[in-house]
Design a protein around this motif. Structure first.
Motif: not given
Length: 200
Positions: A49-76
């Protein structure tokens, strides 16, 4: 006159005893797991719900996450769930030593996941991404609560390993319960990973 014991039908005399079927992991653990999934589901809906209200702001912040670490943790965590499932099979087959090793491997994956997550937190905070940002507020709450559950899961795995060392116990149900809880942790992370790292 009918001889004693011959007045019953043959089918009644030869029918095998009915085996009691039980839910793997026990009813109590399933209630706990389903309750946790319900509350996490409420958190996920709130995030959407909050993301739907601020899509651009959430997407801009989301790009700062390290997807590589997220993928590694998922595999682990997926690997840890494989070890956990194999541990249940080993216990049911009576291979207790192998089951202990598999549970320890599961726990090792959990520790590795924790170390990677702490490193990721430190990296994000050092770059100024704190709870003052709405997206990162959700990020730290989701991953923090999940990490608390993972720590509890490690404790439960430790109890299961100790149970397998106890010659007086060795109840397979304890291992099944610990693995059920661990699978829930894995499932929650997969959803968190999809929402925070992949959704655009």
């Amino acid at each position: 006159m009918t001889a004693p014991g011959r007045d019953l039908p043959a089918t009644a005399q030869s029918s095998p005893p009915v085996r009691e079927r039980s839910l793997p992991g026990g009813v109590d653990m399933w209630v706990m797991v389903l309750g946790d999934l319900f509350f996490f589901g409420c958190y996920f809906v709130t995030y959407m719900v909050f993301r739907a209200l601020s899509v651009e702001e959430f997407s801009a912040s989301q790009r700062h996450l390290n997807v590589g670490i997220g993928v590694t943790n998922t595999v682990v965590l997926l690997t840890s769930s494989l070890f956990a499932a194999l541990a249940v099979i080993a216990v049911r087959e009576g291979a207790l030593r192998n089951a202990r090793r598999l549970l320890l491997a599961t726990g090792a994956c959990g520790v590795l996941f924790t170390l990677l997550k702490v490193y990721e937190w430190h990296s994000e905070i050092s770059r100024g991404h704190t709870i003052h940002d709405e997206f990162f507020g959700f990020y730290y709450v989701f991953t923090g609560v999940h990490l608390v559950h993972l720590a509890l899961g490690l404790l439960i795995l430790g109890i299961a390993v100790r149970e397998l060392h106890d010659s007086r116990g060795r109840r397979p149900a304890i291992v099944e319960q610990s693995v059920l809880f661990w699978h829930m942790i894995d499932l929650l992370w997969v959803v968190i990973f999809a929402l925070l790292y992949l959704m655009r």
